[in-house]
Enzyme design. Structure first.
Site, mmCIF file in Angstrom:
data_model
loop_
_atom_site.group_PDB
_atom_site.id
_atom_site.type_symbol
_atom_site.label_atom_id
_atom_site.label_comp_id
_atom_site.label_asym_id
_atom_site.label_seq_id
_atom_site.Cartn_x
_atom_site.Cartn_y
_atom_site.Cartn_z
ATOM 1 N N GLU A 150 0.807 -1.229 0.000
ATOM 2 C CA GLU A 150 0.000 0.000 0.000
ATOM 3 C C GLU A 150 0.842 1.283 0.000
ATOM 4 O OE1 GLU A 150 -2.927 -0.234 3.158
ATOM 5 O OE2 GLU A 150 -4.273 -1.347 1.858
ATOM 6 N N GLU A 307 -6.778 -7.933 -0.632
ATOM 7 C CA GLU A 307 -7.204 -7.932 0.768
ATOM 8 C C GLU A 307 -8.664 -7.523 0.865
ATOM 9 O OE1 GLU A 307 -5.013 -5.352 3.390
ATOM 10 O OE2 GLU A 307 -3.093 -5.843 2.480
HETATM 11 C C1 GLA Z 1 -4.240 -2.599 4.738
HETATM 12 C C2 GLA Z 1 -2.883 -3.215 4.888
HETATM 13 C C3 GLA Z 1 -2.870 -4.391 5.787
HETATM 14 C C4 GLA Z 1 -3.762 -4.194 6.976
HETATM 15 C C5 GLA Z 1 -5.144 -3.864 6.513
HETATM 16 C C6 GLA Z 1 -6.126 -3.684 7.645
HETATM 17 O O1 GLA Z 1 -4.939 -2.974 3.647
HETATM 18 O O2 GLA Z 1 -2.300 -3.544 3.662
HETATM 19 O O3 GLA Z 1 -1.542 -4.603 6.180
HETATM 20 O O4 GLA Z 1 -3.260 -3.171 7.752
HETATM 21 O O5 GLA Z 1 -5.101 -2.648 5.832
HETATM 22 O O6 GLA Z 1 -7.413 -3.381 7.168
#
Ligand code: GLA
Ligand code: ZN
Length: 695
Positions: A150, A307
């Site tokens: 991210e 995710e």
């Molecule tokens: C992001 C991050 C993860 C985690 C999630 C929690 O997407 O990439 O490492 O912190 O948020 O929602």
């Protein structure tokens, strides 16, 4: 194709075995099997473990995980782990620490915390990526590279300031040109030396988060920071590609995340992946739009859902549970819109630090007898059952809606005419109108080829970059329908106003000019009054002899936010304002242009206007809805592959819903039943109807 090494919709997610002992791993593996999980993303935040000091790498734990997971038939999405630097690095090389927007030099802590222009950070992160590729590049369990995590946030340190000056030199060549494009004679900002230029933050030009005195410098700083982080991505990508040219590379994006120009990023990765975290009250059409945007980054290529939470988040103000069935429904929504993987954050919930209340496949109870686990396992079975059926299937859209990050930055940095303009919300209004009519759209960048669409919509096209107007003209001339809105065609790529009358370069195409722009108070409204009560004479409809463009429209609608005061220069006036001193001036126009037409919607209308207007326009243009009729809250999307159509019917309502299938019906992929006519869809339920040639 994403999944060639494991030809099914990948199912799994972020896994942090380094936080647990060996007995727990054995339990994890048993439960992965029960849930049908076949992919684990590992090493996402393990830099400090992988590299305990400047000179030492220690991959013993990772070696063990590769063997254990591979032994269980689990494929690995291997992160390079560079999303958070180790504490020793911050201590020894403070230059890796960012300076924040308020000008504070950060100390060690958090994550996504490295200065993207720190040579030390770049050297170490690239080296780690290379080491990982050397060690695991040939391992049979390795499926894909997950670079960092991210990417986001900006830095305002001296390294960044110096790099910014270099970036500006490259872009503008001379200070004279830079002074011109930033219009620095305003407030006596003329620069005589590159060193005089400092990053625009709360210490210099900006205030209130995104307000700025100088749009030019603030816009360029966004471009520059997006490019700087992208350079970090590219360095790591190249390091792994050098050793593993056949392993695909991604990094997880964040949908409509404002800070990075994802269309630029999309070009640099093999596969787009993203993290989807809607709240309980996020409109499903907003999530759908985000998926479509992610699909649009690489011209419609399927993406990874990297995710999502199986149940709740921890970082929202109110972290609602996903209601029964919703995790499954939202997973299928992702697939319906182009995802070829369904992955979670996280596979096992941690016991300490800020994500211990973040949902996981394996909850703190540690066993499989939970609602969340049962739902995860049921979805695992469905995905297993589908095998490779849907892999690499494409969307099938005749409508393209433009989304552009630079335009978003520019509209939101603009001081005036209103603070209430939210670019993403305006784009969503158009998207939602089509969504509610079950008309599929792509979200596309300004550089996309328009010729594959019948209708292109460019909401709030404030910034018109070189070549865009010509492309839109060519599209309309060849028979396309083009729509743009209020506050369009105002500035060039430097946020400099095009003089001579708005909408500047789009004026010829639209056959109008806009003299003034009124900003309405939050509660204030005007009216869009259709000129002939929906019965139109002349114009595209009459000449085509087809159904009227405005069949089924009301005689008037509300509008607000901004009202452009426009004059026709050849366009037909299809609606006028109903109130205020500009009552009677055009509010909706269409200009015949070559074989096609160009519409201008001069204000921000109530949703019903767009539903009615786009519905009747699409029907005249022959753009068909995916289902003829459906219950409220039913979403339809289609993917096509090898001459077959897969129609997804997703019921976001709690009650049983239905949809009227197109003639011929099909086969329900999940149940095997033949379906046709009006099919029911359970509350929060899904159907995937396959039709077309059966090979
Ligand atoms: C992001 C991050 C993860 C985690 C999630 C929690 O997407 O990439 O490492 O912190 O948020 O929602
Ligand atoms: Zn920096």
């Amino acid at each position: 194709m994403i999944n060639s090494k494991l030809p099914k919709i990948w199912y799994g997610g972020d896994y942090n075995p380094e936080q647990w002992d060996g007995d727990t791993w054995v339990e994890d593996h048993r439960m992965f099997k029960l849930a049908g999980i076949d992919v684990a993303t590992i090493n996402v935040f393990s830099w400090a473990l992988d590299q305990p000091d400047e000179h030492t790498y220690d991959f013993a734990w990772l070696d063990e995980q590769f063997e254990l997971l591979h032994g269980q038939g689990i494929g690995i999405c291997l992160a390079t782990g560079t999303g958070a630097h180790p504490a020793w690095m911050a201590k020894r090389h403070p230059e890796v620490l960012r300076v924040d927007w308020e000008g504070r030099k950060r100390r060690f802590g958090g994550r996504h915390n490295s200065c993207p222009n720190s040579p030390v950070y770049r050297r170490y992160s690239t080296a780690l990526a290379g080491k990982l590729a050397e060690r695991y590049g040939r391992h049979p369990a390795l499926l894909i590279w997950h670079i960092s995590n991210e990417y986001g946030g900006y830095c305002y340190c001296d390294n960044c300031a110096a790099a910014f000056r270099g970036w500006l030199r490259q872009r503008y060549g001379s200070l004279q040109e830079l002074n011109r494009v930033w219009n620095t004679r305003f407030w006596g900002h003329t620069f005589y030396d590159w060193e005089e230029i400092v990053p625009p933050n709360a210490l210099s030009e900006e205030w209130g988060g995104s307000r700025t005195n100088f749009q030019g410098i603030s816009l360029d700083y966004r471009r520059f920071q997006s490019d700087s982080l992208l350079d970090c991505f590219k360095l790591e990508r190249d390091a792994v590609k050098a050793l593993t040219p056949d392993i695909q590379v991604t990094t997880n994006l964040m949908g409509l995340y404002p800070e990075l120009d994802y269309f630029k990023w999309g070009k640099e990765m093999d596969i787009v992946s993203w993290d989807n975290y809607p709240s309980i009250d996020t409109p499903p059409s907003f999530t759908a739009m985000a998926h479509d945007l992610m699909r649009g980054l690489r011209g419609g290529q399927p993406f990874m859902l990297m995710e999502q939470t199986p149940s709740q988040q921890n970082w929202q103000a109110y972290n609602s549970l996903k209601r029964p069935g919703v995790m499954r429904l939202w997973s299928w929504q992702a697939v319906a819109r182009g995802a070829d993987t369904v992955m979670f954050f996280q596979l096992r919930r941690s016991v300490g630090a800020c994500e211990k209340y973040h949902g996981a496949v394996i909850e703190h109870s540690g066993h499989e007898h939970t609602r969340v686990f049962r739902e995860v396992a049921e979805l695992g079975r469905e995905l297993e059952q589908l095998g490779d059926t849907l892999l690499d299937a494409r969307a099938d859209s005749k409508v393209g809606i433009i989304y552009d990050w630079e335009n978003r930055w520019a509209t939101e940095l603009s001081s005036g005419p209103t603070v209430a303009l939210n670019y993403a919300q305006e784009v969503h209004k158009y998207y939602d109108a089509l969504y509610s009519r079950h008309i599929q759209a792509d979200i596309i960048g300004v550089e996309e080829d328009f010729s594959r669409y019948d209708l292109v919509i460019a909401p709030v096209m404030y910034m018109v970059k070189p070549g865009f107007a010509e492309k839109a003209e060519a599209f309309a001339a060849a028979g396309g329908a083009f729509i743009t809105t209020f506050f369009s065609g105002i500035v060039d790529q430097n946020d400099l106003v095009r003089t001579g009358g708005y909408p500047g370069e789009l004026r010829k195409l639209l056959g109008i000019w806009s003299e003034e722009i009124d900003a309405l108070l939050p509660e204030q409204r005007n009216r869009i009054v259709m000129t002939e009560s929906g019965e139109l004479a002349g114009g595209p409809d009459a000449q085509d002899g087809g159904p009227r463009a405005f069949a089924g429209m009301r005689s008037e609608y509300e509008c607000g936010l901004l009202c452009d005061l426009i004059h026709s220069e050849g366009a037909e006036v299809k609606a006028v304002y109903g109130d205020d001193f500009y009552s009677g001036m055009p509010a909706l126009t269409v200009n015949r242009f070559g074989e096609g037409e160009a519409w201008y919607v001069a204000s921000s209308p109530e949703p019903a206007f767009l539903r009615d207007f786009l519905g009747s326009l699409c029907s005249r243009l022959g753009i068909e809805a995916l289902v003829e009729e459906a219950s409220a809250e039913l979403e339809a999307a289609v993917r096509v592959k090898d001459g077959k159509r897969y129609l997804f019917l997703l019921n976001h309502g709690v009650d049983e819903g239905w949809a009227a299938l197109p003639a011929g019906g099909g086969v329900d992929l999940l149940t095997g039943a033949t379906v046709g006519g009006r099919v029911s869809v359970p509350g929060k339920g899904v159907r995937i109807v396959q039709s077309g040639r059966i090979s």
